[in-house]
Design an enzyme around this catalytic site. Sequence first.
Site, PDB file in Angstrom:
ATOM      1  N   ARG A  56      -6.881   6.725  -8.077  1.00  8.10           N
ATOM      2  CA  ARG A  56      -8.298   6.844  -7.145  1.00  8.10           C
ATOM      3  C   ARG A  56      -8.137   7.632  -5.848  1.00  8.10           C
ATOM      4  NH1 ARG A  56     -10.950   0.972  -8.040  1.00  8.10           N
ATOM      5  NH2 ARG A  56     -10.955   0.894 -10.334  1.00  8.10           N
ATOM      6  N   GLU A  80      -8.145   0.989   1.199  1.00  8.76           N
ATOM      7  CA  GLU A  80      -7.909   0.855   2.414  1.00  8.76           C
ATOM      8  C   GLU A  80      -8.604   1.609   3.382  1.00  8.76           C
ATOM      9  OE1 GLU A  80      -4.194   0.273   5.568  1.00  8.76           O
ATOM     10  OE2 GLU A  80      -3.841   0.205   3.486  1.00  8.76           O
ATOM     11  N   ARG A  81      -8.918   3.019   2.867  1.00  4.77           N
ATOM     12  CA  ARG A  81      -9.667   4.001   3.668  1.00  4.77           C
ATOM     13  C   ARG A  81     -11.097   3.339   4.043  1.00  4.77           C
ATOM     14  NH1 ARG A  81     -11.227   8.222   1.372  1.00  4.77           N
ATOM     15  NH2 ARG A  81     -11.222   9.308   3.532  1.00  4.77           N
ATOM     16  N   ARG A  82     -11.705   2.800   2.741  1.00  3.10           N
ATOM     17  CA  ARG A  82     -12.984   2.297   3.186  1.00  3.10           C
ATOM     18  C   ARG A  82     -12.860   0.953   4.009  1.00  3.10           C
ATOM     19  NH1 ARG A  82     -13.458   1.004  -2.883  1.00  3.10           N
ATOM     20  NH2 ARG A  82     -11.544   2.241  -2.936  1.00  3.10           N
ATOM     21  N   GLN A 100       0.880  -1.084   0.036  1.00  2.00           N
ATOM     22  CA  GLN A 100      -0.068  -0.104   0.047  1.00  2.00           C
ATOM     23  C   GLN A 100       0.745   1.318   0.052  1.00  2.00           C
ATOM     24  OE1 GLN A 100      -2.238   2.733  -0.307  1.00  2.00           O
ATOM     25  NE2 GLN A 100      -3.736   1.327   0.612  1.00  2.00           N
ATOM     26  N   SER A 103     -20.485   8.176   6.906  1.00  2.00           N
ATOM     27  CA  SER A 103     -21.160   8.020   5.638  1.00  2.00           C
ATOM     28  C   SER A 103     -21.457   6.623   5.311  1.00  2.00           C
ATOM     29  CB  SER A 103     -19.910   8.393   4.445  1.00  2.00           C
ATOM     30  OG  SER A 103     -20.837   8.099   2.978  1.00  2.00           O
TER      31      SER A 103
END
Length: 301
Positions: free
Chosen positions: A133, A96-98, A54, A70
Site C-alpha cells: 500500500r 503511519e503517514r496518515r 515499521q 487533505s
Amino acid sequence: MAKATKKQALGRGLSALLKDPENDIKSVSDKNADQVIGNVVELDINSIEVNPFQPRSNFNDEALEELASSIRELGIIQPITVRKLDFNKFQLVSGERRFRASKLVGLETIPAYIRIANDQESLEMALVENIQRQDLDPIEIALSYQRLIDEIEITQEKLSDRVGKKRSTITNYLRLLKLDPIIQTGMRDGFISMGHGRALINIDKKKEQIAIYEKVVSDGLSVRATEQLVKSRKEPQGSGPENKKSTTDVPDFVSKSLDSIKERLATKVDITTSKNGKGKIVIPFHSEEEFKRIKKLLTGE
C-alpha cells in the site's frame, strides 16, 4: 452524508466500549470482541504508539504537509490498522503517514481497524501491508523482503505468494542490498533509480561501484547509459582474439533477447560469440539455493 455520520457515531460507540474496564477485549473469543475486531473504531490518537516493525524510515515533510492539508479538508478516508496491546493501548500496524499527518492537524481521534496479533503476526502484517500500500523506496522494499525472510523464516517462493509479486521481482529487490551503503543511500534519497542500482550490482568491487555511481550522479546518466558504462568496465582489456569474443560482438538476435533472459532468471548472464555465429551462455550462481532456483526456472523441476 447521513450514512457517513452514522458510521462515525458507531465508531465512537465502539470506542466507549473499549474504554470500559469490564469489557477489556484481549482475544477474539472475549465478549463483544466481534463488535470491535475488524471494525472501524474511533480511537484516541494518544492511545496509539508507533510500530517498531515499521519498514518505512523516511517520511518526506512536504508530502506529510500535503496529506495533513487533505485530512484537514476531507478527514481520514482510509482508516489506519492497529493491534491491541493492553487496556486502551494500541500499536500501529499500517498507516503511519496518515497517523503522523493526523497529529500534525491536531486530531484527537482517528478511525482505525483493530486486530489482535502477536509480535510475529504484527511484523508480517506491517511489512506485507506496507509493501502493498505504501510508496516505499526500493531499498525499504528490499529491507522489508529481507526481514520477512529472516525474521518469519519464509522462503522467497512463499514470500512471492504472500505479497503477490513474481519471484524474479523479489530477487531483484534483494540484490540491491549487495550495493555499497553509499549507493543505497543515494537510491533512497532519489539520486539514482532502481534501474541504475541494478546496473551497478554487476560491478563486484565496491570502490569501482562508488566511482561509477559518482559519475552517474554528476553527469546525470540515464539507466541505459549506466548499463553501457558498467558493460565497458567489465569487458576484457586485452586485444587477443579471445578477448574480442565479448558481448559487444553478439548478433542482434542475441542482444535483443539478453535483457529478457536476465529478467527471467533474475541474475547476471554472460554471452560470448565467435565470427562463425557460434556462442555460449554463462549463468553464474553463488549458492546451492540459487542454483536450484535457476534450475527450476530452466527445467520446471
